[in-house]
Design a protein around this motif. Structure first.
Motif, PDB file in Angstrom:
ATOM      1  N   PRO A  31       0.965  -1.202   0.051  1.00 29.81           N
ATOM      2  CA  PRO A  31       0.090   0.009   0.027  1.00 29.81           C
ATOM      3  C   PRO A  31       0.892   1.189   0.050  1.00 29.81           C
ATOM      4  N   GLY A  32       0.662   2.189  -1.105  1.00 28.68           N
ATOM      5  CA  GLY A  32       1.434   3.360  -1.004  1.00 28.68           C
ATOM      6  C   GLY A  32       2.459   3.213  -2.085  1.00 28.68           C
ATOM      7  N   ILE A  33       2.882   1.984  -2.489  1.00 30.26           N
ATOM      8  CA  ILE A  33       3.971   2.079  -3.209  1.00 30.26           C
ATOM      9  C   ILE A  33       3.428   1.290  -4.409  1.00 30.26           C
ATOM     10  N   GLU A  34       3.646   2.044  -5.694  1.00 31.40           N
ATOM     11  CA  GLU A  34       3.161   1.151  -6.887  1.00 31.40           C
ATOM     12  C   GLU A  34       4.336   1.127  -7.930  1.00 31.40           C
ATOM     13  N   PHE A  35       4.603  -0.028  -8.422  1.00 33.90           N
ATOM     14  CA  PHE A  35       5.510  -0.113  -9.593  1.00 33.90           C
ATOM     15  C   PHE A  35       4.908   0.579 -10.814  1.00 33.90           C
ATOM     16  N   ALA A  36       5.254   1.671 -11.000  1.00 34.16           N
ATOM     17  CA  ALA A  36       4.490   2.304 -11.931  1.00 34.16           C
ATOM     18  C   ALA A  36       5.255   3.503 -12.955  1.00 34.16           C
ATOM     19  N   PHE A  37       4.844   3.610 -14.095  1.00 34.90           N
ATOM     20  CA  PHE A  37       5.710   4.660 -15.015  1.00 34.90           C
ATOM     21  C   PHE A  37       4.903   5.768 -14.992  1.00 34.90           C
ATOM     22  N   ILE A  46      -0.199  -9.091  -5.023  1.00 33.38           N
ATOM     23  CA  ILE A  46      -1.373  -9.801  -5.221  1.00 33.38           C
ATOM     24  C   ILE A  46      -1.382 -10.707  -3.767  1.00 33.38           C
ATOM     25  N   PRO A  47      -0.165 -11.140  -3.469  1.00 29.51           N
ATOM     26  CA  PRO A  47      -0.014 -12.162  -2.339  1.00 29.51           C
ATOM     27  C   PRO A  47      -0.144 -11.534  -0.956  1.00 29.51           C
ATOM     28  N   LEU A  48      -0.264 -10.387  -0.784  1.00 31.85           N
ATOM     29  CA  LEU A  48      -0.258  -9.292   0.411  1.00 31.85           C
ATOM     30  C   LEU A  48      -1.303  -9.756   1.383  1.00 31.85           C
ATOM     31  N   GLU A  49      -2.759 -10.249   0.723  1.00 33.88           N
ATOM     32  CA  GLU A  49      -3.796 -10.633   1.621  1.00 33.88           C
ATOM     33  C   GLU A  49      -3.513 -12.009   2.201  1.00 33.88           C
ATOM     34  N   PHE A  50      -2.832 -12.831   1.368  1.00 35.49           N
ATOM     35  CA  PHE A  50      -2.372 -14.048   1.712  1.00 35.49           C
ATOM     36  C   PHE A  50      -1.532 -14.223   2.836  1.00 35.49           C
ATOM     37  N   LEU A  51      -0.173 -13.227   2.718  1.00 36.17           N
ATOM     38  CA  LEU A  51       0.676 -12.954   3.809  1.00 36.17           C
ATOM     39  C   LEU A  51       0.073 -12.501   5.191  1.00 36.17           C
ATOM     40  N   LYS A  52      -0.863 -11.564   4.969  1.00 34.50           N
ATOM     41  CA  LYS A  52      -1.583 -11.223   6.331  1.00 34.50           C
ATOM     42  C   LYS A  52      -2.254 -12.435   7.031  1.00 34.50           C
ATOM     43  N   LYS A  53      -2.958 -13.114   6.065  1.00 37.19           N
ATOM     44  CA  LYS A  53      -3.676 -14.100   6.632  1.00 37.19           C
ATOM     45  C   LYS A  53      -2.788 -15.117   7.520  1.00 37.19           C
ATOM     46  N   SER A  54      -1.834 -15.458   6.639  1.00 31.74           N
ATOM     47  CA  SER A  54      -0.818 -16.307   7.327  1.00 31.74           C
ATOM     48  C   SER A  54      -0.111 -16.020   8.592  1.00 31.74           C
ATOM     49  N   ILE A  55      -0.122 -14.581   8.833  1.00 35.03           N
ATOM     50  CA  ILE A  55       0.595 -14.214   9.726  1.00 35.03           C
ATOM     51  C   ILE A  55      -0.660 -14.160  11.116  1.00 35.03           C
TER      52      ILE A  55
END
Lengths: 157, 503, 137, 498
Positions: B71-77, D481-490
């Protein structure tokens, strides 16, 4: 071999062997209740070890070759594990591993719930016993055999 | 004209050299096809980049978000006017340098040419990535790739010396990468974003004054690619690389990525106001002024041709940073334009040095007497570059220096600090020193007789044409840029960028 | 004072024994140079742990803590005298498993020792290291 | 009783694994060639099952599986939540690739008549590791860990020579470790009277002040720390990795190492909780610093190595230190994510590196860094894979290693620990320093011959696949995409953020 044999030791061990085996079997399946497979297996293995201690390794190996040992080791475990898996398969993947109450092949033969469990227990104990016995015997040979492994194979042949 | 691929254009522009690099790798067996891929990629890339100019000139920006990392950091051009300047410089020069590379590498029958072209394409891809990145993380990613993929080019010769140079190169630049990552992360934790925003994202609310000053030092250390002193020594050492590499990467793509980053930090992360209120501008200006003078002095004593040019690069890079750190609109505009001008002029010098080395085998300045009679066009081109470096008309370098001098006056007015006027003195001294170390080369090349019999190397002549054309073009452009500075809409782009910053 | 300490000590003598055995085992495992003695030390260590576990199961040992006294099921007592009906069997079962594991470990270790002896002709660690250094990679 | 078939899978993976291991032993009497294919098919099958398990866990919640229908705390319970399922996939996937790689490598390094035994033990090893991962019972964990460890000892020793002493050292230290663990759970059992993890967690909540619990915690920590080769307890690891057969090193560095790291995480967070660590274990604050020292010291040691496998072994210690550093900042979500991410990243990267080195050893017999000169011309694909894995371990974006560094860096900053951030970044540079030696040898030095000689396809394929994964996984993590999954795992570990 020209080793001088002591008749007393020879005879005693010969006479003792069936008794030890019988005791091992009794420990394994004779008692009503869980447990005993490991101890029974150990005792049976002791009989074989005694035999080869008295009559020599080569004699002993002839009685129970390594390939048999390998087979028994696996077979015992297959019995045990198979019981567990069978209860899963037999119940159409509803019961857990080793859930005796779902064990239909025996369920037709014996009536009550407890008895059924007991029968399954018996198979499992036998499985454990066979594995332990074979494992201990092969451990004994592996550790006791001083020469190279290749040599061992040749001797057996 | 609209961008060819709409919002995707910046992404595709970065991707094109990357894909080309893979094609180069695949066709390693057939050099002709391999070089065709390179040339094709250069042209496609330049077209893509250039097609975005009109839209940017309208004051619009283009954004393409690939994905959100956290959140807050994108890989963007994001394409804005300032990024555009850098991108145009790199991609236009890549065409010429690729042509030159073909001539140079084939004449010398260099080994591992596939690796060379592969890494070169990646270097351009990452340089464009740096130019088009929307935030610091994206910039960092490309910055690191740039470091890694130029290492094989520096160590290309595979001698002990080249390997040592490669090690030194990585030591300096990876360390700087670490500083950059640390600074980026700290910024993220402070304000929850690392996007480049005209006017800056940091403010005095986010952290204490001393903390922000330390963070700034961390950032400047992070852009060690700008080769300011005392962290400059990797650049002369890296001159052991083949000449096209020194030309494009160590005069334009790599080092300018560092300068580009410094500008981004001052104008888009800290913002002009915060920078000046923290007193960072004047500190940085003093720091780089030192570099400007000392690098030139070192250049005078240097006999190796390319290393002398490297010191000249160090001087000019610091000069650009000096322009930015003056913090006035004129100076920043001058600095931005000077990125392109210096690119064209320095590349001319390097290409000439390379051509001379290939044809005559001479790598030392003291050996150059009489070369001008053998290779008049080359040395004439060199003369144009040298004049430009010294900031004399009628070559483009004059415009940059002029703007920066004006900027110094403007700063003195805006901030009411006459001390800014001293930087005009710095510019003048630097120009004089430039003349001292560059023009004698021309003199001895044209007017002195060779000390020994010139050995005419046949293999060099065969593909001399390939080298001659690019260096003539860059020399001509160096002059054209003086007469029509707006040829790549440069002034307009710089104006748009400065307007944005001072909005 | 001293009596109190003694009392405390002897009430938990089995735990103290376990501790002593464990430390003897660890000492041997770490300090001995002979690889076989290391193995013996390991076995002693494991035995100490088994003793500790079984002591846990013996609820009688907690009697002095005021929890009550326990009776193994084979010794009959009138119902009113029973604190706990039986010794907790679970630790025993666990230790049975533990013993099997220990036996397996020992067996693997012995097999390794035989191979090492065949390879180097000695079981002294420093000699083996010297021999290894002589052989190189 | 079970609701869906998927809930059977965790148990099936372990039990059929053991079952097939011994089937191999029997069938090995008949044909030696068939053994390999059984292991391959079974592990591939298990891998597919593990994917379904993860899918089930993500969609329908965690799986509780009671062996024999006995309810906990009496029976053995298998619990699978996000963290388990994730670790299970990592382990089985790398195990599968390791087995594919093993075929040719093992044929060369091991006598043919030992093959059935080898594959039996290999299968047992993987099953044991899977068991450790899915079990929800601390004692069952002990047993299965011993199954895995004993298999490992045997597998290392198969190489003979110096591997014997390495294996014996590992055996002694590993047994001491597991004894410590056993003693630790003995202490815990004494105060809680249960062995089930969830149960123990609940009962322990009122007992945090108890000295027994503290002792138990330390013993468990030390025990699993030795097994996972956490820095000051790592002494067995370099020797074992260096002298084991290539395929075994590959599996050890990925499957076994990650299993025990998982166990460490599970025990710390699910049995003892963050509360306990925070309130009663003051020394926990020292762990990050210890790991900082570990990163630097192990990197320097790696730099001093000539043997490339040993160098990679020390690099493993550095990476385990990263993971433990991640979990030591338990208040930061990013730091924990970094630890979890590195379980996969390091497994993939190190697996690729060891596979490539194994391939080099297979083809040329080279073990020293100095002898690698010019190998890039000789074995271009293998060298390329090695290069990519090394870049990943250094942490060049956008490779997987960068993500670890990235998350850990944010974690350190969230904890306001700037020095640790510096150490992590310094670690990057040190990693670069020691891998640059290898890269220079591979790519920038003239070799003797430029004859192209690649390894067989069955070895090349997993190596290349892992190399591609090094990048692909890095990009996958970066997409967010996997952030949600990581959160769940934690969360499934039992960590709750304020």
């Amino acid at each position: 071999m020209n080793v001088k044999r002591d008749i007393i030791v020879d005879t005693t061990s010969k006479k003792m062997m069936p008794i030890i085996l019988a005791f091992g079997l009794y420990t394994m399946i004779g008692s009503k209740g869980a447990g005993g497979g490991f101890q029974g297996g150990c005792i049976i293995a002791a009989a074989f070890i005694l035999h080869s201690l008295i009559f020599g390794f080569i004699e002993g190996r002839k009685k129970i070759p390594e390939s048999w040992n390998t087979f028994f080791k696996s077979f015992g475990l297959h019995l045990y594990c198979g019981c567990g898996l069978l209860s899963i398969i037999a119940s159409n993947f509803v019961a857990e591993f080793l859930n005796y109450s779902a064990f239909w092949p025996i369920a037709n033969l014996v009536g009550t719930h407890e008895a059924r469990a007991m029968q399954v227990e018996l198979i499992i104990e036998v499985g454990i016993g066979i594995t332990v016995f074979a494992a201990f015997v092969s451990m004994f040979y592996d550790l006791a055999w001083k020469d190279d492994d290749e040599l061992e194979d040749e001797v057996i042949k | 004209m609209n961008p060819i691929l709409g919002e995707l254009t910046p992404f595709v522009a970065v991707l094109t050299p990357a894909i080309a690099s893979l094609l180069i790798l695949i066709s390693y067996k057939n050099p002709n096809i391999r070089e065709t891929w390179t040339i094709l990629a250069t042209i496609v890339t330049f077209t893509l980049v250039f097609s975005m100019v009109p839209k940017i000139l309208d004051g619009e920006t283009m954004e393409f978000v690939l994905f959100e990392i956290i959140p807050g950091i994108e890989f963007a051009f994001k394409v804005d006017a300032f990024g555009m300047i850098f991108a145009i410089t790199s991609s236009s020069l890549w065409i010429l340098v690729s042509l030159y590379s073909i001539g140079y590498m084939r004449s010398l029958e260099e080994h591992a040419q596939t690796r060379y072209y592969f890494c070169f394409a990646w270097a351009i891809a990452s340089a464009l990535g740096v130019a088009f990145s929307k935030n610091l993380i994206t910039l960092f990613v490309f910055y690191e790739i740039l470091t890694i993929c130029t290492h094989p080019l520096v160590a290309h010769e595979e001698s002990e010396e080249a390997l040592a140079a490669g090690r030194k190169y990585l030591l300096y630049l990876m360390t700087s990468g670490s500083f950059l990552l640390a600074a980026t992360m700290i910024t993220y934790v402070l304000v929850g974003s690392t996007d480049f925003k005209a006017g800056g994202i940091l403010s005095l609310d986010s952290a204490s004054e001393i903390f922000l000053q330390l963070l700034f030092v961390c950032y400047i250390l992070g852009f060690m690619k700008a080769a300011y002193m005392p962290f400059h020594s990797w650049l002369p050492t890296a001159m052991i690389a083949p000449t096209p590499v020194s030309a494009l990467l160590h005069a334009v793509a790599v080092v300018k990525a560092g300068v580009f980053g410094v500008v981004r930090i001052i104008c888009y992360i800290y913002g002009i106001e915060l920078t000046s209120s923290l007193g960072l501008g004047i500190m940085l200006a003093a720091w780089v002024s030192f570099t400007v003078i000392v690098a030139n002095m070192l250049a005078i004593g240097e006999d190796n041709f390319k290393r002398r040019l490297a010191y000249s690069t160090i001087n000019q890079l610091s000069f650009i940073i000096l322009g930015v750190s003056l913090l006035s609109p004129m100076a920043i505009m001058g600095a931005m334009m000077h990125i392109t001008f210096h690119g064209y002029m320095k590349i001319t010098l390097f290409l000439c040095a390379g051509a001379i080395a290939v044809v005559t085998g001479k790598k030392l300045v003291s050996e150059l007497s009489g070369v001008g009679k053998q290779m008049p066009v080359t040395v004439f081109a060199f003369t144009i570059g040298a004049v430009g470096m010294s900031g004399l008309p009628p070559v483009a370098g004059f415009i940059g220096k002029w703007y920066i001098c004006l900027g110094a006056v403007q700063s003195a007015e805006i901030f009411n600090q006459p001390i800014f006027l001293t930087f005009i003195l710095v510019v003048i001294i630097a120009s004089i020193l430039d003349i001292i170390y560059l023009l004698p080369i021309v003199k001895s090349a044209f007017f002195e007789n060779p000390k020994e019999e010139i050995e005419n190397k046949e293999f060099g002549r065969r593909l001399y044409f390939f080298m001659l054309v690019p260096l003539s073009i860059t020399a001509i452009f160096s002059v054209i840029l003086f007469i029509f500075p707006d040829i790549f809409s440069l002034i307009e782009l710089a104006e748009v960028a400065v307007d944005e910053i001072y909005e | 004072m001293i009596e109190a300490i003694f009392e405390k000590f002897f009430q938990h003598y089995n735990f103290w024994a376990a501790v002593v055995i464990i430390f003897i085992g660890i000492y041997a495992t770490i300090a001995k140079n002979n690889l076989f003695k290391k193995l013996l030390g390991l076995n002693i260590f494991q035995t100490g742990i088994f003793l500790f576990f079984i002591s846990l199961g013996d609820i009688g040992s907690l009697e002095t803590l005021g929890i009550g006294d326990a009776t193994p099921p084979i010794i009959w007592k009138p119902a009113e005298e029973r604190g706990y009906l039986y010794v907790n069997p679970l630790p025993h079962v666990l230790i049975l498993t533990g013993i099997v594991v220990a036996a397996a470990t020992t067996c693997v270790a012995l097999a390794l020792l035989i191979r090492i002896h065949k390879e180097y002709g000695t079981l002294e660690e420093d000699e083996i290291i010297e021999l290894e250094a002589i052989r190189g990679d | 009783m079970i609701n869906t078939v998927v809930e059977q899978f965790p148990a099936l993976i372990v039990t059929t694994g053991v079952f097939s291991a011994f089937t191999i032993l029997i069938l090995g009497l008949l044909s030696r060639k068939i053994c390999y294919y059984i292991v391959l098919i079974v592990t591939a099958f298990h891998f597919i099952l593990s994917i379904f398990t993860l899918q089930h866990v993500l969609t329908k919640g965690r799986i509780h599986y009671w062996f024999g229908g006995w309810r906990p705390p009496w029976g053995i319970e298998y619990v699978v939540d996000e963290l388990n399922a994730y670790s299970l996939i990592v382990i089985l996937f790398l195990g599968l690739l390791g087995i594919i790689f093993a075929k040719r490598s093992v044929e060369k390094e091991i006598e043919e008549r030992k093959l059935p035994t080898f594959y039996t033990v290999m299968q047992l090893l993987i099953s044991g590791c899977c068991g450790v991962v899915v079990t929800g019972d601390v004692f069952n964990l002990f047993v299965l860990a011993e199954v895995a460890s004993l298999s490992t000892y045997a597998l290392i020793a198969i190489a003979g020579g110096k591997a014997l002493r390495a294996s014996y050292n590992y055996l002694i230290l590993g047994s001491i470790a597991i004894c410590f663990y056993l003693l630790g759970i003995g202490f815990l059992y004494a105060v809680t009277g249960t062995l089930n993890m969830i149960d123990m967690r609940i009962i322990l909540q009122n007992l945090y002040e108890n000295k027994m619990v503290h002792v138990g915690f330390v013993l468990v920590l030390v025990g699993l720390g030795i097994k996972a080769a956490v820095f000051p307890l790592h002494t067995w690891q370099p020797d074992a990795y260096t002298y084991a057969p290539s395929a075994v090193t590959l599996i050890m560095s990925t499957v076994v190492a990650k299993t025990f790291v998982y166990a460490l995480i599970r025990l710390i967070f699910s049995v003892f909780t963050v509360n306990f660590l925070e309130l009663y274990i003051n020394a926990w604050n020292l762990v990050p610093w210890l790991m900082g020292v570990a990163i630097i010291v192990a990197s320097i040691l790696a730099y001093r190595q000539n043997n490339i496998k040993r160098m990679l072994a020390y690099s493993s210690i550095v990476n385990v230190a990263y993971i433990v550093l991640g979990i030591s900042f338990f208040n930061s979500q990013w730091s924990l994510s970094g630890a979890l991410v590195n379980i996969l990243n390091h497994a993939v990267a190190k697996g690729c590196a060891f596979a490539a080195v194994g391939a080099i050893v297979y083809k040329t017999g080279i073990k020293d860094v100095g002898a690698l000169a010019g190998l890039a011309n000789k074995m271009p694909y293998t060298s390329g894979a090695l290069l990519i894995s090394m870049l990943t371990l250094i942490g060049i974006p956008p490779s997987a290693g960068f993500v670890t560094k990235f998350y850990l860096a944010i974690g350190c900053l969230e904890m306001q620990n700037y020095l640790m951030l510096a150490i992590i970044l310094l670690g990057t540079l040190l990693t670069l320093a020691y891998f640059l030696r290898v890269i220079e040898q591979l790519y920038f030095r003239e070799g003797n011959s430029t004859q192209k000689e690649e390894v067989p396809f069955s070895m090349l394929a997993p190596t290349m696949f892992l190399a591609i994964l090094c990048l692909a996984i890095g990009i996958f993590w970066l997409t967010g995409i996997p952030l949600e999954f990581l959160k769940k795992s934690i969360t499934s570990m039992g960590v709750i953020f304020r």
